[in-house]
Design an enzyme around this catalytic site. Structure first.
Site, PDB file in Angstrom:
ATOM      1  CG  HIS A 115     -52.609  51.789  -8.227  1.00 56.44           C
ATOM      2  ND1 HIS A 115     -53.030  50.925  -7.240  1.00 56.44           N
ATOM      3  CD2 HIS A 115     -53.110  51.338  -9.378  1.00 56.44           C
ATOM      4  CE1 HIS A 115     -53.742  49.971  -7.795  1.00 56.44           C
ATOM      5  NE2 HIS A 115     -53.806  50.184  -9.095  1.00 56.44           N
ATOM      6  CG  ASP A 280     -49.275  53.207  -4.097  1.00 59.75           C
ATOM      7  OD1 ASP A 280     -48.701  53.332  -3.000  1.00 59.75           O
ATOM      8  OD2 ASP A 280     -50.277  52.477  -4.261  1.00 59.75           O
ATOM      9  CG  ASP A 282     -52.364  53.055  -0.866  1.00 61.54           C
ATOM     10  OD1 ASP A 282     -51.700  53.026  -1.923  1.00 61.54           O
ATOM     11  OD2 ASP A 282     -52.825  52.029  -0.336  1.00 61.54           O
ATOM     12  CE  LYS A 381     -49.446  46.900  -2.818  1.00 60.99           C
ATOM     13  NZ  LYS A 381     -50.780  46.261  -2.816  1.00 60.99           N
TER      14      LYS A 381
HETATM   15  C1  VG1 Z   1     -53.681  45.155  -8.303  1.00 57.88           C
HETATM   16  C2  VG1 Z   1     -52.404  44.350  -8.306  1.00 57.88           C
HETATM   17  C3  VG1 Z   1     -52.288  43.536  -7.040  1.00 57.88           C
HETATM   18  C4  VG1 Z   1     -52.399  44.470  -5.814  1.00 57.88           C
HETATM   19  C5  VG1 Z   1     -53.670  45.290  -5.895  1.00 57.88           C
HETATM   20  C6  VG1 Z   1     -53.765  46.321  -4.792  1.00 57.88           C
HETATM   21  O1  VG1 Z   1     -54.788  44.281  -8.266  1.00 57.88           O
HETATM   22  O2  VG1 Z   1     -52.332  43.518  -9.440  1.00 57.88           O
HETATM   23  O3  VG1 Z   1     -51.078  42.832  -7.035  1.00 57.88           O
HETATM   24  O4  VG1 Z   1     -52.390  43.731  -4.628  1.00 57.88           O
HETATM   25  O5  VG1 Z   1     -53.717  45.980  -7.143  1.00 57.88           O
HETATM   26  O6  VG1 Z   1     -52.742  47.231  -4.883  1.00 57.88           O
HETATM   27  P1  VG1 Z   1     -55.633  43.874  -9.580  1.00 57.88           P
HETATM   28  O7  VG1 Z   1     -56.737  43.018  -9.061  1.00 57.88           O
HETATM   29  O8  VG1 Z   1     -56.087  45.149 -10.203  1.00 57.88           O
HETATM   30  O9  VG1 Z   1     -54.689  43.149 -10.463  1.00 57.88           O
HETATM   31  V1  VG1 Z   1     -52.887  48.791  -4.240  1.00 57.88           V
HETATM   32  O10 VG1 Z   1     -51.593  49.328  -4.422  1.00 57.88           O
HETATM   33  O11 VG1 Z   1     -54.094  48.697  -3.182  1.00 57.88           O
HETATM   34  O12 VG1 Z   1     -51.847  49.362  -3.582  1.00 57.88           O
HETATM   35 CO    CO Z   2     -51.403  51.261  -3.098  1.00 57.87          CO
END
Ligand code: VG1
Ligand code: CO
Length: 566
Positions: A115, A280, A282, A381
């Site tokens: 994102h 988002d 990806d 996810k």
């Molecule tokens: C953030 C989120 C986490 C998620 C990670 C990757 O990490 O809080 O829940 O798994 O992003 O998401 P952080 O360490 O910045 O809090 V991403 O959409 O790769 O889609």
């Molecule tokens: Co993502």
């Protein structure tokens, strides 16, 4: 035929440590001579790719195509037997996870900063996934990081670049290359999981009162969204927007929340759209938003878990073997688990922590408060999966209610009336000074070691509510399957009415530090609809005031207000 393998001299770069989900830095950093090459070689030094099949796919952001070629040059020299690559180098993160599993590959390299904004002045990212299709566990990412610290050469085979736009088989030196359609396997996967005929019948027969809008945010999911919502479900073209992937996401922030997906929110309100959704950059995150009804991710996963066994064929057939959430995610799903007699695991932030439980058959549906929802159909996810899950549940709920339309709002209210409601919100303080963030963490740690906050009572000035601290602790996690331990995954302040505030440093930012504060307050079903259906910020006002005061967050970070509230 033998190909000339060249060894290129290099020196380690500092800070090539994968974060919550891969290595994320500014594009300019990745573009430095040897920087990307070093990291790719470090992956191969850590996982020995000889004779292996690896998947490559990216979210289409700036610097993806160049990096695919870099991986081909280095991978072929390191003995990779075969690369399976999404056409044009594109695969959404969930699609890549599916391809690794479906084609029984040994792993994959995903090119995404999720994102985070893209383009020459923004972010790029590289992530390694293992053979179950999920992000590499810490044991592997730590090994990669160790290799980056001592690297002195990397290997390449220099050949003309591969045409990524042409599907089919070719070779790069000694390595076989297969370029596949990025979308079709994924659409087939979802068709096997959900009741497409039921959804199609519902959205078409109620098209006057139930409009659908999907927003790709110029990320990777545009073509996936079109294939599903327009081609498979027969919705009009106007039901998808921002569906053309762009290397800079149209200059936006491809993060589906109320702040960044404002184009979706505005159109949903203006055009009376019952069902809006976004994903988002990806494609692994999602937001569900209908007219006058925002679904928090914590509620979303709880509601999916509540209905899945009844409404969704995949779970009707296979059953539900446990639920899970990341620690900062609200406990809404716990209430569903309790009622249904299911295990509910609480893991640290980051999807990689769900993988072992899924592989062991102890986890079917899980989610993170950060707009991540998914199941054991893959090991990432899955934004579009969550959106179609909601459509499937709504189609099913409406089949039971032929005379009155059940929309998102009705489904939420129904859920709260049974389970009560955990009000939840997250405050993000982005790009604050690292020292300030450290001071905040240190001060909380002092409270933990001296027990100095426990049993103290704090009164909110504006609401008069009183909150007494029960305990402050650090969240440490032991994986129940491989018993690996992850320490310091967030600081938790628990109050004796069950409310909770969590503080955590982000592991995905590329500049300075980002502090997240997660706030949660439970209201039982017996409180009645007026209390239960309150606006979130209203329901949490007193607790947020107290949280800011006892943590001294504003003083340490020198910020009056958060950058983003979700
Ligand atoms: C953030 C989120 C986490 C998620 C990670 C990757 O990490 O809080 O829940 O798994 O992003 O998401 P952080 O360490 O910045 O809090 V991403 O959409 O790769 O889609
Ligand atoms: Co993502």
């Amino acid at each position: 035929m033998s190909y000339q393998v060249k060894e290129i001299q290099t020196k380690p770069f500092e800070g090539q440590k994968p974060g919550t989900s891969g290595l994320r830095k500014r594009v300019k950093i990745f573009q430095q001579e040897h920087y990307t090459e070093n990291f790719v070689q470090a992956i191969f030094d850590a996982v020995d790719p000889k004779g292996k099949t690896l998947v490559i796919g990216g979210d289409g952001r700036y610097y993806c195509p160049e990096t695919v070629q870099t991986i081909l040059r280095i991978g072929s020299a390191n003995g990779v037997a075969k690369f399976i690559i999404g056409k044009d180098g594109i695969l959404s993160t969930p699609a890549a996870s599916n391809i690794i599993r479906k084609y029984k590959a040994d792993g994959g390299i995903l090119l995404t900063a999720s994102h985070n904004p893209g383009g020459p002045n923004n972010d790029f990212g590289i992530k390694y996934n293992v053979s179950n299709g999920g992000p590499a566990p810490e044991s592997v990412t730590n090994k990669i990081y160790e290799k980056t610290k001592s690297i002195s050469t990397y290997k390449v085979i220099e050949l003309p670049p591969i045409d990524l736009g042409k599907k089919g088989f070719s070779t790069y030196g000694p390595t076989n290359v297969e370029i596949i359609d990025s979308v079709s396997d994924y659409v087939q996967l979802l068709e096997d999981i959900f009741d497409f005929p039921l959804i199609k019948n519902f959205v078409q027969s109620r098209s006057n009162e139930f409009k659908v809008l999907f927003d790709g945010m110029h990320g990777v999911t545009g073509p996936y969204g079109r294939a599903i919502f327009v081609d498979a479900l027969g919705l009009p073209e106007s039901s998808v927007q921002n569906a053309i992937p762009l290397p800079d996401f149209g200059g936006g922030h491809p993060d589906p929340n109320l702040t960044y997906a404002h184009e979706l929110v505005e159109r949903v309100e203006r055009d009376n759209i019952q069902f809006g959704a976004a994903s988002d950059g990806d494609g692994d995150r999602n937001m569900i938003y209908g007219k006058g009804a925002f679904v928090t991710p914590s509620d979303s996963v709880a509601i999916i878990a509540d209905w899945a066994a009844e409404a969704i064929p995949y779970f009707k057939k296979g059953g539900i073997h446990g639920l899970a959430r990341s620690m900062p995610t609200s406990a809404q799903i716990d209430y569903v688990a309790k009622k249904k007699g299911l295990e509910c695991h609480v893991v640290p932030t980051g999807w990689k922590f769900f993988g072992n439980l899924m592989d062991a058959g102890r986890l079917s549906i899980c989610g993170e408060e950060s707009f991540g929802t998914g199941s054991d159909h893959i090991r990432e996810k899955d934004g579009v999966w969550a959106i179609v899950a909601w459509l499937n549940i709504l189609a099913y709920a409406n089949q039971q209610s032929p005379n009155e339309l059940v929309g998102i709002k009705q489904l939420l209210e129904k859920h709260y009336a049974v389970y009560g409601r955990s009000f939840f919100s997250r405050y993000d303080y982005e790009e604050v000074s690292s020292e300030g963030a450290q001071k905040l963490v240190d001060a909380l740690n002092e409270h933990i070691s001296a027990s100095s906050l426990a049993k103290t009572t704090h009164t909110s000035k504006s609401t008069g509510q009183k909150f007494t601290v029960a305990e402050v602790s650090n969240f440490d996690y032991t994986d129940p399957i491989d018993h690996s331990v992850s320490k310091n995954q967030g600081q938790v302040v628990r109050f004796d009415d069950g409310s909770r505030v969590v503080f955590r440093l982000s592991g995905t930012g590329s500049q300075g530090a980002t502090v997240r504060m997660y706030v949660e307050r439970y209201v039982p079903a017996s409180a009645g609809p007026a209390e239960l259906n309150k606006d979130t910020q209203e329901g949490l006002k007193g607790l947020i005031e107290v949280a800011l005061e006892i943590s001294k967050l504003r003083e340490f970070l020198e910020r009056e207000k958060p950058t983003v509230i979700t």
